[in-house]
Write a protein that holds these residues in place. Structure first.
Motif, mmCIF file in Angstrom:
data_model
loop_
_atom_site.group_PDB
_atom_site.id
_atom_site.type_symbol
_atom_site.label_atom_id
_atom_site.label_comp_id
_atom_site.label_asym_id
_atom_site.label_seq_id
_atom_site.Cartn_x
_atom_site.Cartn_y
_atom_site.Cartn_z
ATOM 1 N N GLY A 81 0.861 -1.343 -0.001
ATOM 2 C CA GLY A 81 -0.056 -0.085 -0.120
ATOM 3 C C GLY A 81 0.785 1.333 -0.027
ATOM 4 O O GLY A 81 0.519 2.446 0.712
ATOM 5 N N ILE A 82 1.909 1.378 -0.687
ATOM 6 C CA ILE A 82 2.733 2.508 -0.899
ATOM 7 C C ILE A 82 2.361 3.476 -1.690
ATOM 8 O O ILE A 82 2.826 4.714 -1.640
ATOM 9 C CB ILE A 82 4.417 1.899 -0.827
ATOM 10 N N ILE A 83 1.637 3.257 -2.747
ATOM 11 C CA ILE A 83 0.797 4.142 -3.717
ATOM 12 C C ILE A 83 -0.015 5.246 -3.053
ATOM 13 O O ILE A 83 -0.829 4.616 -2.398
ATOM 14 C CB ILE A 83 0.362 3.363 -4.875
ATOM 15 N N THR A 84 0.217 6.425 -3.128
ATOM 16 C CA THR A 84 -0.495 7.405 -2.531
ATOM 17 C C THR A 84 -1.497 7.960 -3.638
ATOM 18 O O THR A 84 -2.325 8.873 -3.211
ATOM 19 C CB THR A 84 0.461 8.388 -1.809
ATOM 20 N N GLY A 85 -1.146 8.033 -4.766
ATOM 21 C CA GLY A 85 -2.018 8.774 -5.991
ATOM 22 C C GLY A 85 -1.927 8.131 -7.259
ATOM 23 O O GLY A 85 -1.358 7.313 -7.530
ATOM 24 N N GLY A 86 -3.016 8.587 -7.946
ATOM 25 C CA GLY A 86 -3.208 7.887 -9.345
ATOM 26 C C GLY A 86 -3.499 6.557 -9.435
ATOM 27 O O GLY A 86 -3.308 6.228 -10.423
ATOM 28 N N HIS A 87 -4.421 6.238 -8.449
ATOM 29 C CA HIS A 87 -4.851 4.754 -8.589
ATOM 30 C C HIS A 87 -5.620 4.586 -9.833
ATOM 31 O O HIS A 87 -5.694 3.301 -10.286
ATOM 32 C CB HIS A 87 -5.660 4.591 -7.348
ATOM 33 N N GLU A 88 -6.341 5.414 -10.299
ATOM 34 C CA GLU A 88 -7.049 5.337 -11.513
ATOM 35 C C GLU A 88 -6.249 5.832 -12.888
ATOM 36 O O GLU A 88 -7.145 5.712 -13.908
ATOM 37 C CB GLU A 88 -8.625 6.209 -11.473
ATOM 38 N N ASN A 89 -5.271 6.375 -12.570
ATOM 39 C CA ASN A 89 -4.308 6.758 -13.627
ATOM 40 C C ASN A 89 -4.169 5.526 -14.631
ATOM 41 O O ASN A 89 -3.706 4.515 -14.184
ATOM 42 C CB ASN A 89 -3.131 7.493 -13.246
ATOM 43 N N LYS A 90 -4.270 5.729 -16.059
ATOM 44 C CA LYS A 90 -3.810 4.608 -16.814
ATOM 45 C C LYS A 90 -2.668 4.553 -17.199
ATOM 46 O O LYS A 90 -1.981 3.598 -17.727
ATOM 47 C CB LYS A 90 -4.875 4.719 -18.139
ATOM 48 N N THR A 91 -1.691 5.486 -16.945
ATOM 49 C CA THR A 91 -0.212 5.604 -17.183
ATOM 50 C C THR A 91 0.691 5.378 -16.006
ATOM 51 O O THR A 91 1.454 4.442 -16.278
ATOM 52 C CB THR A 91 0.150 6.909 -17.926
#
Length: 136
Positions: A81-91
């Motif tokens: 769970g280290i991702i903090t943003g852009g979960h819906e970003n396709k790139t």
């Protein structure tokens, strides 16, 4: 670790506040540890990028954080769970590390290794196109 440092990346990191320099240098070491063939460059005029058969990640010293952009098309697992943003970003997705926070180095290294492997397999776009099980 021994790698070919881009002096423009050195200059970018040196221009940051000390706490951001520390984080950026740690990310730099980790991405090179993922694969010795990783290269450094500058894109978008000033932003450090780390590449190998495609983009791996980029750094941005923001006002309150160091933003690490992972160019994985959202397909690399994030079990810690280290991702903090852009979960819906396709790139790309992002990890924002704020002053006083520590980087989960083992988790980030594992993600870098997977991104490199995906790049060598043709890149995340190709992998998504060829594998219907990968979320779009």
């Amino acid at each position: 670790m021994s790698y070919l440092a881009d002096p423009r990346v050195d200059a970018y990191i040196e221009g940051l506040p000390e706490w951001q320099r520390t984080i950026c240098q740690e990310v730099r070491e980790l991405v090179h540890a993922a694969d010795p063939a990783v290269q450094e460059t500058i894109k978008r005029t000033v932003q450090p990028y780390f590449v190998l058969d495609g983009n791996i990640c980029a750094l941005l010293g923001a006002r309150k954080a160091v933003d690490i952009f992972l160019y994985d098309g959202g397909i690399v697992p994030d079990p810690h769970g280290i991702i903090t943003g852009g979960h819906e970003n396709k790139t790309a997705r992002m990890i924002a590390v704020q002053e006083g926070e520590t980087l989960n180095a083992p988790a980030l290294l594992a993600m870098f290794k997977q991104i490199v492997a995906n790049n060598r397999a043709g890149g995340w776009r190709r992998l998504k196109r060829e594998n219907p099980d990968i979320p779009r």
